[in-house]
Scaffold this motif. Structure first.
Motif, PDB file in Angstrom:
ATOM      1  N   ALA A 166       0.836  -1.207   0.000  1.00 12.13           N
ATOM      2  CA  ALA A 166       0.000   0.000   0.000  1.00 12.13           C
ATOM      3  C   ALA A 166       0.870   1.256   0.000  1.00 12.13           C
ATOM      4  O   ALA A 166       0.580   2.224  -0.710  1.00 12.13           O
ATOM      5  N   LYS A 167       1.928   1.228   0.764  1.00 15.90           N
ATOM      6  CA  LYS A 167       2.837   2.381   0.819  1.00 15.90           C
ATOM      7  C   LYS A 167       3.507   2.596  -0.541  1.00 15.90           C
ATOM      8  O   LYS A 167       3.577   3.719  -1.034  1.00 15.90           O
ATOM      9  N   GLN A 168       3.980   1.521  -1.163  1.00 14.87           N
ATOM     10  CA  GLN A 168       4.620   1.632  -2.474  1.00 14.87           C
ATOM     11  C   GLN A 168       3.647   2.104  -3.543  1.00 14.87           C
ATOM     12  O   GLN A 168       4.053   2.746  -4.515  1.00 14.87           O
ATOM     13  N   ALA A 169       2.383   1.817  -3.366  1.00 16.76           N
ATOM     14  CA  ALA A 169       1.350   2.224  -4.327  1.00 16.76           C
ATOM     15  C   ALA A 169       0.789   3.616  -4.016  1.00 16.76           C
ATOM     16  O   ALA A 169      -0.194   4.036  -4.625  1.00 16.76           O
ATOM     17  N   ASN A 170       1.406   4.327  -3.071  1.00 17.75           N
ATOM     18  CA  ASN A 170       0.932   5.662  -2.663  1.00 17.75           C
ATOM     19  C   ASN A 170      -0.525   5.618  -2.205  1.00 17.75           C
ATOM     20  O   ASN A 170      -1.303   6.511  -2.512  1.00 17.75           O
ATOM     21  N   LEU A 171      -0.869   4.571  -1.478  1.00 15.72           N
ATOM     22  CA  LEU A 171      -2.241   4.381  -1.023  1.00 15.72           C
ATOM     23  C   LEU A 171      -2.354   4.464   0.496  1.00 15.72           C
ATOM     24  O   LEU A 171      -3.416   4.732   1.024  1.00 15.72           O
ATOM     25  N   ASP A 172      -1.242   4.268   1.203  1.00 15.18           N
ATOM     26  CA  ASP A 172      -1.285   4.169   2.661  1.00 15.18           C
ATOM     27  C   ASP A 172      -1.770   5.445   3.340  1.00 15.18           C
ATOM     28  O   ASP A 172      -2.528   5.383   4.309  1.00 15.18           O
ATOM     29  N   LYS A 173      -1.372   6.599   2.845  1.00 17.42           N
ATOM     30  CA  LYS A 173      -1.799   7.857   3.482  1.00 17.42           C
ATOM     31  C   LYS A 173      -3.311   7.997   3.413  1.00 17.42           C
ATOM     32  O   LYS A 173      -3.945   8.419   4.378  1.00 17.42           O
ATOM     33  N   PHE A 174      -3.888   7.636   2.264  1.00 18.38           N
ATOM     34  CA  PHE A 174      -5.344   7.673   2.134  1.00 18.38           C
ATOM     35  C   PHE A 174      -5.991   6.680   3.097  1.00 18.38           C
ATOM     36  O   PHE A 174      -6.935   7.021   3.811  1.00 18.38           O
ATOM     37  N   ILE A 175      -5.485   5.463   3.134  1.00 19.05           N
ATOM     38  CA  ILE A 175      -6.062   4.424   3.995  1.00 19.05           C
ATOM     39  C   ILE A 175      -6.062   4.873   5.448  1.00 19.05           C
ATOM     40  O   ILE A 175      -7.049   4.685   6.171  1.00 19.05           O
ATOM     41  N   LEU A 176      -4.982   5.500   5.880  1.00 13.69           N
ATOM     42  CA  LEU A 176      -4.867   5.910   7.277  1.00 13.69           C
ATOM     43  C   LEU A 176      -5.793   7.068   7.637  1.00 13.69           C
ATOM     44  O   LEU A 176      -6.018   7.335   8.824  1.00 13.69           O
ATOM     45  N   THR A 177      -6.376   7.746   6.643  1.00 14.11           N
ATOM     46  CA  THR A 177      -7.353   8.800   6.935  1.00 14.11           C
ATOM     47  C   THR A 177      -8.752   8.229   7.162  1.00 14.11           C
ATOM     48  O   THR A 177      -9.628   8.938   7.660  1.00 14.11           O
ATOM     49  N   LEU A 178      -8.956   6.973   6.789  1.00  9.31           N
ATOM     50  CA  LEU A 178     -10.269   6.343   6.941  1.00  9.31           C
ATOM     51  C   LEU A 178     -10.518   5.965   8.399  1.00  9.31           C
ATOM     52  O   LEU A 178      -9.588   5.586   9.123  1.00  9.31           O
ATOM     53  N   LYS A 179     -11.761   6.044   8.810  1.00  9.47           N
ATOM     54  CA  LYS A 179     -12.137   5.766  10.201  1.00  9.47           C
ATOM     55  C   LYS A 179     -11.616   4.405  10.668  1.00  9.47           C
ATOM     56  O   LYS A 179     -11.079   4.273  11.756  1.00  9.47           O
ATOM     57  N   ASN A 180     -11.756   3.379   9.820  1.00 12.22           N
ATOM     58  CA  ASN A 180     -11.325   2.031  10.194  1.00 12.22           C
ATOM     59  C   ASN A 180     -10.028   1.614   9.505  1.00 12.22           C
ATOM     60  O   ASN A 180      -9.706   0.423   9.469  1.00 12.22           O
ATOM     61  N   GLY A 181      -9.320   2.565   8.929  1.00 10.00           N
ATOM     62  CA  GLY A 181      -8.029   2.274   8.303  1.00 10.00           C
ATOM     63  C   GLY A 181      -8.114   1.133   7.306  1.00 10.00           C
ATOM     64  O   GLY A 181      -8.982   1.112   6.438  1.00 10.00           O
ATOM     65  N   TYR A 182      -7.231   0.157   7.465  1.00 13.32           N
ATOM     66  CA  TYR A 182      -7.176  -0.988   6.551  1.00 13.32           C
ATOM     67  C   TYR A 182      -8.416  -1.881   6.643  1.00 13.32           C
ATOM     68  O   TYR A 182      -8.647  -2.709   5.779  1.00 13.32           O
ATOM     69  N   ASP A 183      -9.215  -1.719   7.687  1.00  9.05           N
ATOM     70  CA  ASP A 183     -10.419  -2.543   7.859  1.00  9.05           C
ATOM     71  C   ASP A 183     -11.687  -1.859   7.359  1.00  9.05           C
ATOM     72  O   ASP A 183     -12.793  -2.322   7.624  1.00  9.05           O
ATOM     73  N   THR A 184     -11.550  -0.780   6.611  1.00  7.96           N
ATOM     74  CA  THR A 184     -12.704  -0.051   6.073  1.00  7.96           C
ATOM     75  C   THR A 184     -13.360  -0.844   4.950  1.00  7.96           C
ATOM     76  O   THR A 184     -12.688  -1.348   4.054  1.00  7.96           O
ATOM     77  N   PHE A 185     -14.669  -0.943   5.007  1.00 11.73           N
ATOM     78  CA  PHE A 185     -15.439  -1.594   3.946  1.00 11.73           C
ATOM     79  C   PHE A 185     -15.605  -0.606   2.801  1.00 11.73           C
ATOM     80  O   PHE A 185     -16.098   0.507   3.005  1.00 11.73           O
ATOM     81  N   VAL A 186     -15.178  -0.992   1.613  1.00 14.29           N
ATOM     82  CA  VAL A 186     -15.245  -0.075   0.469  1.00 14.29           C
ATOM     83  C   VAL A 186     -16.339  -0.436  -0.525  1.00 14.29           C
ATOM     84  O   VAL A 186     -16.434   0.178  -1.583  1.00 14.29           O
TER      85      VAL A 186
END
Length: 151
Positions: A20-40
């Motif tokens: 996720a970090k290499q894909a420039n996605l981690d910063k977005f994920i960490l802004t979500l209420k449930n982080g990596y466990d967010t239902f999309v």
């Protein structure tokens, strides 16, 4: 987490986070209420086009395949998101055989070999700098996409 894990089902949590970090996605994920466990949602309906692209890139990073096929990986994206995805793709394709299909020439301007097609036929082959010199079709497309069509 599970959407990225799909790329390699037996990966560890740290592997998923690294991808996720290499894909420039981690910063977005960490802004979500449930982080990596967010239902999309089904097919990522709660994600933007760029976020979906970065999830796909994270999956590919995790899978670590030696052959990649990228079809219009930066189409329909705003310029900022396109830049993030290009950075991710640059890291992803290192030391891999990669076939990139693209109309946005900025997506392929750094690759080793570009094949220019005209009406289904190969018209030119070379890298970006070579094609700017020898291919009228490539040069015209590059100039249009680079904004030089405006006086």
């Amino acid at each position: 987490y599970n959407n990225i894990l799909y790329g390699k089902i037996n990966a560890t949590k740290s592997d998923v986070e690294r991808a996720a970090k290499q894909a420039n996605l981690d910063k977005f994920i960490l802004t979500l209420k449930n982080g990596y466990d967010t239902f999309v949602g089904e097919r990522g309906v709660k994600l933007s086009g760029g976020q979906k692209q970065r999830v796909s890139i994270a999956r590919a990073i995790l899978a670590d395949s030696q052959i990649l096929i990228l079809d219009e990986a930066t189409s329909s994206l705003d310029s900022k998101t396109e830049r993030l995805i290009q950075e991710s793709l640059h890291a992803l394709i290192q030391n891999k055989t990669t076939l990139i299909i693209a109309h946005r020439l900025s997506t392929i301007s750094h690759v080793d070999k570009i094949i220019v097609l005209d009406k289904g036929q190969v018209s030119d082959i070379g890298n970006h700098k070579e094609l700017l010199k020898k291919s009228a079709i490539y040069k015209e497309l590059w100039n249009i996409q680079a904004g030089s069509f405006i006086d």
